[in-house]
Design a protein around this motif. Structure first.
Motif, PDB file in Angstrom:
ATOM      1  N   LEU A  20       0.884  -0.795   0.239  1.00 43.33           N
ATOM      2  CA  LEU A  20      -0.053   0.000   1.031  1.00 43.33           C
ATOM      3  C   LEU A  20      -1.469  -0.544   0.898  1.00 43.33           C
ATOM      4  O   LEU A  20      -2.211  -0.616   1.872  1.00 43.33           O
ATOM      5  N   VAL A  21      -1.832  -0.954  -0.295  1.00 45.19           N
ATOM      6  CA  VAL A  21      -3.182  -1.470  -0.529  1.00 45.19           C
ATOM      7  C   VAL A  21      -3.325  -2.900  -0.016  1.00 45.19           C
ATOM      8  O   VAL A  21      -4.327  -3.247   0.604  1.00 45.19           O
ATOM      9  N   LEU A  22      -2.321  -3.739  -0.254  1.00 44.83           N
ATOM     10  CA  LEU A  22      -2.422  -5.159   0.076  1.00 44.83           C
ATOM     11  C   LEU A  22      -1.838  -5.533   1.434  1.00 44.83           C
ATOM     12  O   LEU A  22      -1.913  -6.713   1.800  1.00 44.83           O
ATOM     13  N   GLY A  23      -1.257  -4.580   2.134  1.00 40.63           N
ATOM     14  CA  GLY A  23      -0.576  -4.896   3.388  1.00 40.63           C
ATOM     15  C   GLY A  23      -1.460  -5.662   4.358  1.00 40.63           C
ATOM     16  O   GLY A  23      -2.591  -5.265   4.622  1.00 40.63           O
ATOM     17  N   PRO A  24      -0.964  -6.768   4.891  1.00 37.93           N
ATOM     18  CA  PRO A  24      -1.806  -7.574   5.772  1.00 37.93           C
ATOM     19  C   PRO A  24      -2.066  -6.919   7.135  1.00 37.93           C
ATOM     20  O   PRO A  24      -3.096  -7.165   7.737  1.00 37.93           O
ATOM     21  N   THR A  25      -1.160  -6.076   7.603  1.00 41.34           N
ATOM     22  CA  THR A  25      -1.351  -5.447   8.908  1.00 41.34           C
ATOM     23  C   THR A  25      -1.298  -3.927   8.766  1.00 41.34           C
ATOM     24  O   THR A  25      -0.853  -3.391   7.750  1.00 41.34           O
ATOM     25  N   VAL A  26      -1.744  -3.271   9.808  1.00 42.66           N
ATOM     26  CA  VAL A  26      -1.718  -1.809   9.820  1.00 42.66           C
ATOM     27  C   VAL A  26      -0.278  -1.310   9.835  1.00 42.66           C
ATOM     28  O   VAL A  26       0.043  -0.299   9.215  1.00 42.66           O
ATOM     29  N   SER A  27       0.589  -2.028  10.513  1.00 43.57           N
ATOM     30  CA  SER A  27       2.006  -1.636  10.562  1.00 43.57           C
ATOM     31  C   SER A  27       2.634  -1.639   9.172  1.00 43.57           C
ATOM     32  O   SER A  27       3.399  -0.731   8.835  1.00 43.57           O
ATOM     33  N   ASP A  28       2.322  -2.638   8.371  1.00 42.33           N
ATOM     34  CA  ASP A  28       2.833  -2.689   6.998  1.00 42.33           C
ATOM     35  C   ASP A  28       2.347  -1.491   6.193  1.00 42.33           C
ATOM     36  O   ASP A  28       3.101  -0.913   5.406  1.00 42.33           O
ATOM     37  N   ARG A  29       1.108  -1.124   6.386  1.00 38.91           N
ATOM     38  CA  ARG A  29       0.556   0.013   5.650  1.00 38.91           C
ATOM     39  C   ARG A  29       1.192   1.328   6.073  1.00 38.91           C
ATOM     40  O   ARG A  29       1.465   2.195   5.244  1.00 38.91           O
ATOM     41  N   VAL A  30       1.441   1.488   7.367  1.00 39.16           N
ATOM     42  CA  VAL A  30       2.080   2.719   7.850  1.00 39.16           C
ATOM     43  C   VAL A  30       3.507   2.820   7.323  1.00 39.16           C
ATOM     44  O   VAL A  30       3.940   3.885   6.889  1.00 39.16           O
ATOM     45  N   ILE A  31       4.230   1.728   7.333  1.00 42.89           N
ATOM     46  CA  ILE A  31       5.604   1.735   6.819  1.00 42.89           C
ATOM     47  C   ILE A  31       5.615   2.014   5.322  1.00 42.89           C
ATOM     48  O   ILE A  31       6.447   2.782   4.828  1.00 42.89           O
ATOM     49  N   ALA A  32       4.677   1.426   4.588  1.00 44.64           N
ATOM     50  CA  ALA A  32       4.591   1.693   3.147  1.00 44.64           C
ATOM     51  C   ALA A  32       4.273   3.162   2.894  1.00 44.64           C
ATOM     52  O   ALA A  32       4.827   3.780   1.979  1.00 44.64           O
ATOM     53  N   PHE A  33       3.392   3.741   3.699  1.00 48.66           N
ATOM     54  CA  PHE A  33       3.062   5.156   3.562  1.00 48.66           C
ATOM     55  C   PHE A  33       4.281   6.035   3.828  1.00 48.66           C
ATOM     56  O   PHE A  33       4.533   7.005   3.118  1.00 48.66           O
ATOM     57  N   ASP A  34       5.075   5.674   4.831  1.00 47.43           N
ATOM     58  CA  ASP A  34       6.288   6.419   5.142  1.00 47.43           C
ATOM     59  C   ASP A  34       7.313   6.287   4.017  1.00 47.43           C
ATOM     60  O   ASP A  34       7.969   7.268   3.642  1.00 47.43           O
ATOM     61  N   VAL A  35       7.449   5.103   3.467  1.00 48.72           N
ATOM     62  CA  VAL A  35       8.391   4.882   2.361  1.00 48.72           C
ATOM     63  C   VAL A  35       7.975   5.687   1.132  1.00 48.72           C
ATOM     64  O   VAL A  35       8.819   6.274   0.443  1.00 48.72           O
TER      65      VAL A  35
END
Length: 82
Positions: A20-35
């Motif tokens: 969530l902190v290091l995710g290169p894109t916004v999509s990665d951060r949203v998926i990490a937040f959902d997980v």
């Protein structure tokens, strides 16, 4: 048994927070937040079984609904803005 499951979930949540902190894109951060939300719900269910308190299941259900709505809103925002 419950302690092993709890520790495993906490380690997985820590790794997801890192994504969530290091995710290169916004999509990665949203998926990490959902997980993280899904694993937190799983942790609440494990705690409900361990402490034999069904109130935790109600909290997990509400948290799941809010997490689903949040992910849907973020996905819609990423797709075409608000």
């Amino acid at each position: 048994m419950f302690s092993v499951l709890s520790i495993t979930l906490l380690i997985a949540i820590a790794m997801s927070i890192l994504r969530l902190v290091l995710g290169p894109t916004v999509s990665d951060r949203v998926i990490a937040f959902d997980v993280i939300g899904i694993m937190a719900i799983s942790l609440l269910v494990i705690l409900a079984l361990y402490f034999e308190r069904m109130l935790y299941l109600d909290i997990a259900l509400v948290f799941g609904l809010i997490g689903f709505l949040g992910t849907t809103i973020f996905g819609r925002f990423i797709e075409n803005g608000i």
